[in-house]
Scaffold this motif. Sequence first.
Motif, PDB file in Angstrom:
ATOM      1  N   PHE A  23      45.983 -63.512-105.618  1.00  0.00           N
ATOM      2  CA  PHE A  23      45.707 -65.018-104.888  1.00  0.00           C
ATOM      3  C   PHE A  23      44.131 -64.415-104.553  1.00  0.00           C
ATOM      4  O   PHE A  23      44.117 -63.317-103.629  1.00  0.00           O
ATOM      5  N   LEU A  93      53.435 -64.196-119.257  1.00  0.00           N
ATOM      6  CA  LEU A  93      54.326 -63.667-118.574  1.00  0.00           C
ATOM      7  C   LEU A  93      54.454 -65.506-117.925  1.00  0.00           C
ATOM      8  O   LEU A  93      55.410 -64.837-117.711  1.00  0.00           O
ATOM      9  N   PRO A 122      43.376 -72.598-112.853  1.00  0.00           N
ATOM     10  CA  PRO A 122      44.329 -73.129-113.146  1.00  0.00           C
ATOM     11  C   PRO A 122      44.973 -73.058-114.017  1.00  0.00           C
ATOM     12  O   PRO A 122      46.273 -73.298-115.342  1.00  0.00           O
ATOM     13  N   LEU A 126      49.600 -74.644-117.146  1.00  0.00           N
ATOM     14  CA  LEU A 126      50.389 -73.868-117.470  1.00  0.00           C
ATOM     15  C   LEU A 126      52.039 -74.832-116.677  1.00  0.00           C
ATOM     16  O   LEU A 126      52.697 -74.835-117.769  1.00  0.00           O
TER      17      LEU A 126
HETATM   18  C1  LIG Z   1      48.658 -68.920-113.261  1.00  0.00           C
HETATM   19  C2  LIG Z   1      49.168 -67.960-113.495  1.00  0.00           C
HETATM   20  C3  LIG Z   1      50.800 -67.635-112.502  1.00  0.00           C
HETATM   21  C4  LIG Z   1      48.697 -67.495-114.889  1.00  0.00           C
HETATM   22  O1  LIG Z   1      50.132 -66.694-115.308  1.00  0.00           O
HETATM   23  P1  LIG Z   1      49.894 -65.664-116.866  1.00  0.00           P
HETATM   24  O2  LIG Z   1      50.864 -64.886-117.539  1.00  0.00           O
HETATM   25  O3  LIG Z   1      48.225 -65.538-117.529  1.00  0.00           O
HETATM   26  O4  LIG Z   1      50.174 -67.232-117.486  1.00  0.00           O
HETATM   27  P2  LIG Z   1      50.201 -67.113-119.258  1.00  0.00           P
HETATM   28  O5  LIG Z   1      50.012 -66.112-119.948  1.00  0.00           O
HETATM   29  O6  LIG Z   1      51.740 -67.456-119.607  1.00  0.00           O
HETATM   30  O7  LIG Z   1      49.971 -68.544-119.463  1.00  0.00           O
HETATM   31  C5  LIG Z   1      50.645 -69.636-120.181  1.00  0.00           C
HETATM   32  C6  LIG Z   1      49.043 -70.593-120.392  1.00  0.00           C
HETATM   33  O8  LIG Z   1      48.815 -71.055-119.728  1.00  0.00           O
HETATM   34  C7  LIG Z   1      47.525 -71.499-119.841  1.00  0.00           C
HETATM   35  N1  LIG Z   1      46.601 -70.436-118.748  1.00  0.00           N
HETATM   36  C8  LIG Z   1      46.992 -70.230-117.742  1.00  0.00           C
HETATM   37  N2  LIG Z   1      45.939 -69.180-117.197  1.00  0.00           N
HETATM   38  C9  LIG Z   1      44.627 -70.180-117.772  1.00  0.00           C
HETATM   39  C10 LIG Z   1      43.451 -69.940-116.869  1.00  0.00           C
HETATM   40  N3  LIG Z   1      43.195 -68.981-115.967  1.00  0.00           N
HETATM   41  N4  LIG Z   1      42.845 -70.757-117.372  1.00  0.00           N
HETATM   42  C11 LIG Z   1      43.655 -71.773-118.102  1.00  0.00           C
HETATM   43  N5  LIG Z   1      44.438 -71.424-118.554  1.00  0.00           N
HETATM   44  C12 LIG Z   1      45.422 -71.015-118.053  1.00  0.00           C
HETATM   45  C13 LIG Z   1      47.287 -71.499-121.054  1.00  0.00           C
HETATM   46  O9  LIG Z   1      47.393 -72.599-121.827  1.00  0.00           O
HETATM   47  C14 LIG Z   1      48.060 -70.684-121.521  1.00  0.00           C
HETATM   48  O10 LIG Z   1      47.855 -69.639-122.523  1.00  0.00           O
HETATM   49  P3  LIG Z   1      47.533 -69.609-123.509  1.00  0.00           P
HETATM   50  O11 LIG Z   1      47.219 -68.208-123.038  1.00  0.00           O
HETATM   51  O12 LIG Z   1      47.768 -68.963-124.979  1.00  0.00           O
HETATM   52  O13 LIG Z   1      46.081 -70.009-124.149  1.00  0.00           O
HETATM   53  C15 LIG Z   1      48.335 -66.525-113.092  1.00  0.00           C
HETATM   54  O14 LIG Z   1      46.754 -66.692-113.631  1.00  0.00           O
HETATM   55  C16 LIG Z   1      48.359 -66.278-111.628  1.00  0.00           C
HETATM   56  O15 LIG Z   1      48.901 -65.375-111.058  1.00  0.00           O
HETATM   57  N6  LIG Z   1      47.366 -67.343-110.706  1.00  0.00           N
HETATM   58  C17 LIG Z   1      46.669 -67.221-109.339  1.00  0.00           C
HETATM   59  C18 LIG Z   1      47.685 -67.101-108.765  1.00  0.00           C
HETATM   60  C19 LIG Z   1      48.086 -68.816-108.596  1.00  0.00           C
HETATM   61  O16 LIG Z   1      47.878 -69.851-108.759  1.00  0.00           O
HETATM   62  N7  LIG Z   1      49.345 -68.898-108.690  1.00  0.00           N
HETATM   63  C20 LIG Z   1      49.594 -70.674-109.253  1.00  0.00           C
HETATM   64  C21 LIG Z   1      49.565 -70.980-107.423  1.00  0.00           C
HETATM   65  S1  LIG Z   1      50.116 -72.619-107.696  1.00  0.00           S
END
Ligand SMILES: CC(C)(COP(=O)(O)OP(=O)(O)OC[C@H]1O[C@@H](n2cnc3c(N)ncnc32)[C@H](O)[C@@H]1OP(=O)(O)O)[C@@H](O)C(=O)NCCC(=O)NCCS
Length: 160
Positions: A23, A93, A122, A126
């Motif tokens: 985070f 993931l 972002p 998802l």
């Molecule tokens: C949000 C989070 C959980 C995504 O995890 P991740 O494992 O990277 O997600 P995925 O690889 O499964 O991504 C799936 C899709 O989501 C979208 N996506 C994920 N991260 C993204 C980003 N930073 N920007 C734009 N699209 C994004 C894309 O469409 C992606 O598909 P693609 O890689 O084929 O383009 C991660 O970025 C995270 O932990 N963020 C910080 C904590 C947070 O903000 N949590 C949510 C609180 S509400």
Amino acid sequence: MPDFAPPPLDDVDRIMAIMACAFPPEFGEAWNRRQIIDSLLLDTVHYALIAPDGTIAPDRIDCAAGFYLSRSVLDEEELLLFAIAPEWRRRGLGHALLIQFITRTRQSGKKRLFLEMRHNNPAGVLYAAHGFRPIGLRPRYYRTLNGDRIDAITQELVIE
Ligand SMILES: CC(C)(COP(=O)(O)OP(=O)(O)OC[C@H]1O[C@@H](n2cnc3c(N)ncnc32)[C@H](O)[C@@H]1OP(=O)(O)O)[C@@H](O)C(=O)NCCC(=O)NCCS
């Protein structure tokens, strides 16, 4: 007999390791260890960990790449925390963990899922891909370390 049990401390360690790096500190979204332990004492709070290879089974995971924490209220489930550690992102993931959350919630008979999300996070991309839709806005809900305020977007997924 108490109707609760302390959470496995190994899993608390795994959750906290991800919390520490996942985070962005400026938004103050991460919980501390006491908040995690206290929440997991409630039988209405659920979590899952995901391993780097996509395995989702808390008791078989040594190295966790991500986790979620959620809470049940009547026929609703609220996603409280959802994170993948930075080094494991963009490999699907988050997608896999969200599917597990939705599936588990559906199987438990819940009708609606909710979450609060910082405006322009972002993660919204998802959530939208999995059918979550914005249903409300809490103006200036989050406060950043420098005092700025950011709106929260409430998202809902209605389970068919
Ligand atoms: C949000 C989070 C959980 C995504 O995890 P991740 O494992 O990277 O997600 P995925 O690889 O499964 O991504 C799936 C899709 O989501 C979208 N996506 C994920 N991260 C993204 C980003 N930073 N920007 C734009 N699209 C994004 C894309 O469409 C992606 O598909 P693609 O890689 O084929 O383009 C991660 O970025 C995270 O932990 N963020 C910080 C904590 C947070 O903000 N949590 C949510 C609180 S509400």
